[in-house]
Design a protein around this motif. Structure first.
Motif, PDB file in Angstrom:
ATOM      1  N   HIS A 193       0.782   1.611 -21.419  1.00  9.34           N
ATOM      2  CA  HIS A 193      -0.564   2.030 -21.043  1.00  9.34           C
ATOM      3  C   HIS A 193      -0.706   1.878 -19.527  1.00  9.34           C
ATOM      4  O   HIS A 193      -0.165   0.933 -18.945  1.00  9.34           O
ATOM      5  N   GLY A 194      -1.457   2.764 -18.888  1.00  8.48           N
ATOM      6  CA  GLY A 194      -1.726   2.600 -17.464  1.00  8.48           C
ATOM      7  C   GLY A 194      -2.374   1.253 -17.177  1.00  8.48           C
ATOM      8  O   GLY A 194      -2.022   0.565 -16.220  1.00  8.48           O
ATOM      9  N   TYR A 195      -3.313   0.861 -18.038  1.00 12.82           N
ATOM     10  CA  TYR A 195      -3.993  -0.409 -17.819  1.00 12.82           C
ATOM     11  C   TYR A 195      -3.092  -1.603 -18.082  1.00 12.82           C
ATOM     12  O   TYR A 195      -3.316  -2.679 -17.518  1.00 12.82           O
ATOM     13  N   LEU A 196      -2.080  -1.436 -18.912  1.00  8.86           N
ATOM     14  CA  LEU A 196      -1.073  -2.495 -19.058  1.00  8.86           C
ATOM     15  C   LEU A 196      -0.339  -2.664 -17.730  1.00  8.86           C
ATOM     16  O   LEU A 196      -0.170  -3.782 -17.241  1.00  8.86           O
ATOM     17  N   THR A 197       0.086  -1.556 -17.150  1.00  9.83           N
ATOM     18  CA  THR A 197       0.766  -1.609 -15.856  1.00  9.83           C
ATOM     19  C   THR A 197      -0.121  -2.290 -14.821  1.00  9.83           C
ATOM     20  O   THR A 197       0.326  -3.176 -14.096  1.00  9.83           O
ATOM     21  N   LEU A 198      -1.389  -1.900 -14.769  1.00 11.98           N
ATOM     22  CA  LEU A 198      -2.330  -2.509 -13.830  1.00 11.98           C
ATOM     23  C   LEU A 198      -2.499  -3.996 -14.106  1.00 11.98           C
ATOM     24  O   LEU A 198      -2.556  -4.806 -13.168  1.00 11.98           O
ATOM     25  N   SER A 199      -2.538  -4.378 -15.378  1.00  9.88           N
ATOM     26  CA  SER A 199      -2.744  -5.788 -15.718  1.00  9.88           C
ATOM     27  C   SER A 199      -1.575  -6.672 -15.284  1.00  9.88           C
ATOM     28  O   SER A 199      -1.714  -7.889 -15.205  1.00  9.88           O
ATOM     29  N   VAL A 206      -0.298  -6.608 -12.325  1.00 11.13           N
ATOM     30  CA  VAL A 206      -0.387  -6.857 -10.882  1.00 11.13           C
ATOM     31  C   VAL A 206      -0.384  -8.354 -10.559  1.00 11.13           C
ATOM     32  O   VAL A 206       0.414  -8.797  -9.728  1.00 11.13           O
ATOM     33  N   PRO A 207      -1.211  -9.187 -11.178  1.00  7.27           N
ATOM     34  CA  PRO A 207      -1.171 -10.616 -10.824  1.00  7.27           C
ATOM     35  C   PRO A 207       0.181 -11.267 -11.111  1.00  7.27           C
ATOM     36  O   PRO A 207       0.687 -12.046 -10.296  1.00  7.27           O
ATOM     37  N   THR A 208       0.771 -10.960 -12.241  1.00 10.26           N
ATOM     38  CA  THR A 208       2.065 -11.543 -12.613  1.00 10.26           C
ATOM     39  C   THR A 208       3.153 -11.126 -11.637  1.00 10.26           C
ATOM     40  O   THR A 208       3.936 -11.952 -11.165  1.00 10.26           O
ATOM     41  N   LEU A 209       3.207  -9.832 -11.335  1.00 12.06           N
ATOM     42  CA  LEU A 209       4.262  -9.329 -10.449  1.00 12.06           C
ATOM     43  C   LEU A 209       4.033  -9.743  -9.002  1.00 12.06           C
ATOM     44  O   LEU A 209       4.977 -10.096  -8.292  1.00 12.06           O
ATOM     45  N   ALA A 210       2.782  -9.732  -8.553  1.00  7.98           N
ATOM     46  CA  ALA A 210       2.485 -10.123  -7.171  1.00  7.98           C
ATOM     47  C   ALA A 210       2.765 -11.603  -6.945  1.00  7.98           C
ATOM     48  O   ALA A 210       3.151 -12.003  -5.841  1.00  7.98           O
ATOM     49  N   ALA A 211       2.601 -12.418  -7.980  1.00 10.67           N
ATOM     50  CA  ALA A 211       2.871 -13.859  -7.849  1.00 10.67           C
ATOM     51  C   ALA A 211       4.339 -14.123  -7.555  1.00 10.67           C
ATOM     52  O   ALA A 211       4.695 -15.215  -7.106  1.00 10.67           O
ATOM     53  N   ARG A 212       5.190 -13.143  -7.752  1.00 13.38           N
ATOM     54  CA  ARG A 212       6.607 -13.273  -7.404  1.00 13.38           C
ATOM     55  C   ARG A 212       6.848 -12.974  -5.926  1.00 13.38           C
ATOM     56  O   ARG A 212       7.946 -13.176  -5.427  1.00 13.38           O
ATOM     57  N   VAL A 227      -7.731  -8.178   0.887  1.00 14.30           N
ATOM     58  CA  VAL A 227      -7.496  -6.883   0.240  1.00 14.30           C
ATOM     59  C   VAL A 227      -5.989  -6.668   0.206  1.00 14.30           C
ATOM     60  O   VAL A 227      -5.320  -6.689   1.245  1.00 14.30           O
ATOM     61  N   TRP A 228      -5.475  -6.471  -1.003  1.00 13.23           N
ATOM     62  CA  TRP A 228      -4.036  -6.357  -1.245  1.00 13.23           C
ATOM     63  C   TRP A 228      -3.714  -4.978  -1.777  1.00 13.23           C
ATOM     64  O   TRP A 228      -4.415  -4.475  -2.656  1.00 13.23           O
ATOM     65  N   ARG A 229      -2.663  -4.382  -1.272  1.00 17.96           N
ATOM     66  CA  ARG A 229      -2.133  -3.157  -1.883  1.00 17.96           C
ATOM     67  C   ARG A 229      -0.880  -3.558  -2.648  1.00 17.96           C
ATOM     68  O   ARG A 229       0.058  -4.112  -2.079  1.00 17.96           O
ATOM     69  N   THR A 230      -0.896  -3.276  -3.933  1.00 18.66           N
ATOM     70  CA  THR A 230       0.252  -3.558  -4.779  1.00 18.66           C
ATOM     71  C   THR A 230       0.779  -2.240  -5.312  1.00 18.66           C
ATOM     72  O   THR A 230       0.034  -1.471  -5.922  1.00 18.66           O
ATOM     73  N   THR A 231       2.043  -1.991  -5.055  1.00 19.42           N
ATOM     74  CA  THR A 231       2.714  -0.801  -5.554  1.00 19.42           C
ATOM     75  C   THR A 231       3.689  -1.243  -6.638  1.00 19.42           C
ATOM     76  O   THR A 231       4.592  -2.027  -6.365  1.00 19.42           O
ATOM     77  N   ILE A 232       3.463  -0.759  -7.850  1.00 18.37           N
ATOM     78  CA  ILE A 232       4.355  -1.086  -8.962  1.00 18.37           C
ATOM     79  C   ILE A 232       5.464  -0.044  -8.984  1.00 18.37           C
ATOM     80  O   ILE A 232       5.216   1.143  -9.224  1.00 18.37           O
ATOM     81  N   GLU A 233       6.669  -0.491  -8.698  1.00 20.57           N
ATOM     82  CA  GLU A 233       7.841   0.384  -8.646  1.00 20.57           C
ATOM     83  C   GLU A 233       8.583   0.334  -9.984  1.00 20.57           C
ATOM     84  O   GLU A 233       8.583  -0.700 -10.659  1.00 20.57           O
ATOM     85  N   PRO A 240       6.219   5.693  -7.577  1.00 21.02           N
ATOM     86  CA  PRO A 240       5.772   4.455  -8.219  1.00 21.02           C
ATOM     87  C   PRO A 240       4.991   4.718  -9.502  1.00 21.02           C
ATOM     88  O   PRO A 240       4.478   5.819  -9.726  1.00 21.02           O
ATOM     89  N   ALA A 241       4.889   3.683 -10.299  1.00 25.31           N
ATOM     90  CA  ALA A 241       4.089   3.750 -11.517  1.00 25.31           C
ATOM     91  C   ALA A 241       2.604   3.675 -11.181  1.00 25.31           C
ATOM     92  O   ALA A 241       1.790   4.405 -11.736  1.00 25.31           O
ATOM     93  N   CYS A 242       2.274   2.779 -10.261  1.00 28.31           N
ATOM     94  CA  CYS A 242       0.869   2.502  -9.975  1.00 28.31           C
ATOM     95  C   CYS A 242       0.744   1.988  -8.546  1.00 28.31           C
ATOM     96  O   CYS A 242       1.626   1.275  -8.062  1.00 28.31           O
ATOM     97  N   VAL A 243      -0.351   2.365  -7.909  1.00 27.05           N
ATOM     98  CA  VAL A 243      -0.715   1.789  -6.611  1.00 27.05           C
ATOM     99  C   VAL A 243      -2.158   1.320  -6.748  1.00 27.05           C
ATOM    100  O   VAL A 243      -3.030   2.096  -7.145  1.00 27.05           O
ATOM    101  N   ALA A 244      -2.385   0.046  -6.461  1.00 25.79           N
ATOM    102  CA  ALA A 244      -3.724  -0.522  -6.618  1.00 25.79           C
ATOM    103  C   ALA A 244      -4.101  -1.334  -5.387  1.00 25.79           C
ATOM    104  O   ALA A 244      -3.270  -2.061  -4.842  1.00 25.79           O
ATOM    105  N   GLU A 245      -5.345  -1.196  -4.966  1.00 26.73           N
ATOM    106  CA  GLU A 245      -5.896  -2.037  -3.913  1.00 26.73           C
ATOM    107  C   GLU A 245      -6.895  -2.975  -4.565  1.00 26.73           C
ATOM    108  O   GLU A 245      -7.905  -2.532  -5.115  1.00 26.73           O
ATOM    109  N   SER A 246      -6.572  -4.246  -4.533  1.00 23.14           N
ATOM    110  CA  SER A 246      -7.421  -5.241  -5.180  1.00 23.14           C
ATOM    111  C   SER A 246      -7.986  -6.207  -4.147  1.00 23.14           C
ATOM    112  O   SER A 246      -7.412  -6.399  -3.076  1.00 23.14           O
ATOM    113  N   ILE A 247      -9.103  -6.798  -4.516  1.00 21.03           N
ATOM    114  CA  ILE A 247      -9.802  -7.723  -3.626  1.00 21.03           C
ATOM    115  C   ILE A 247      -9.845  -9.090  -4.300  1.00 21.03           C
ATOM    116  O   ILE A 247     -10.172  -9.200  -5.482  1.00 21.03           O
ATOM    117  N   THR A 248      -9.510 -10.115  -3.532  1.00 22.70           N
ATOM    118  CA  THR A 248      -9.545 -11.491  -4.027  1.00 22.70           C
ATOM    119  C   THR A 248     -10.394 -12.326  -3.091  1.00 22.70           C
ATOM    120  O   THR A 248     -10.386 -12.127  -1.873  1.00 22.70           O
TER     121      THR A 248
END
Length: 151
Positions: A62-68, A70-76, A126-132, A139-147
């Motif tokens: 699911h697209g939203y699975l890929t988006l979800s 982001v925290p797990t992958l970015a923590a790496r 503001v983070w840009r995360t690109t899921i490759e 890429p699968a997904c590009v998201a700009e998130s705010i923390t």
């Protein structure tokens, strides 16, 4: 892995490319569990046999699975030390560019677009995360998130 030791380091790193992390395998079990959690059981995600003859030749995440992820992958790629609390403040932009086929491996490329002290004293970043996807050009997904980090 980039480690930010406090608010000052985070703000000073605005505009930084933080690189990529390790690959994560996307298995059917993860897709099925996400479908169960969200109630989205569309056949392109969960019907392995039917999906073989579908537009992607296999089930896809699911697209939203890929988006979800982001925290797990970015923590790496990075972590922020010294914050007593980090809050997801939202998303500015999300694009699902390429479907993630079951059995693919994905990873995150992280960029800190900007970080600044907010009115409440927290640091808003503001983070840009690109899921490759391994072996796939787009890429699968590009998201700009705010923390918001509270120190």
């Amino acid at each position: 892995m980039r480690v930010f030791k406090g608010a000052d380091e985070l703000v000073a790193a605005s505009g930084s490319n933080l690189g990529t992390g390790d690959w994560l395998l996307i298995e059917q079990d993860r897709i099925d569990r996400f479908a169960d959690a969200t109630g989205d059981h569309q056949w392109i995600h969960v019907d392995v046999e039917r999906a073989k003859d579908g537009p992607f030749g296999a089930t896809i995440a699911h697209g939203y699975l890929t988006l979800s992820l982001v925290p797990t992958l970015a923590a790496r790629n990075y972590r922020v030390e010294g914050a007593r609390l980090g809050i997801n403040y939202g998303l500015d932009k999300v694009r699902f560019i390429t479907p993630v086929r079951v059995g693919s491996r994905v990873r995150a490329r992280s960029e800190l677009l900007k970080a600044e002290v907010a009115a409440d004293g927290s640091v808003q970043s503001v983070w840009r995360t690109t899921i490759e996807i391994e072996g796939v050009e787009r890429p699968a997904c590009v998201a700009e998130s705010i923390t918001r980090h509270h120190f």
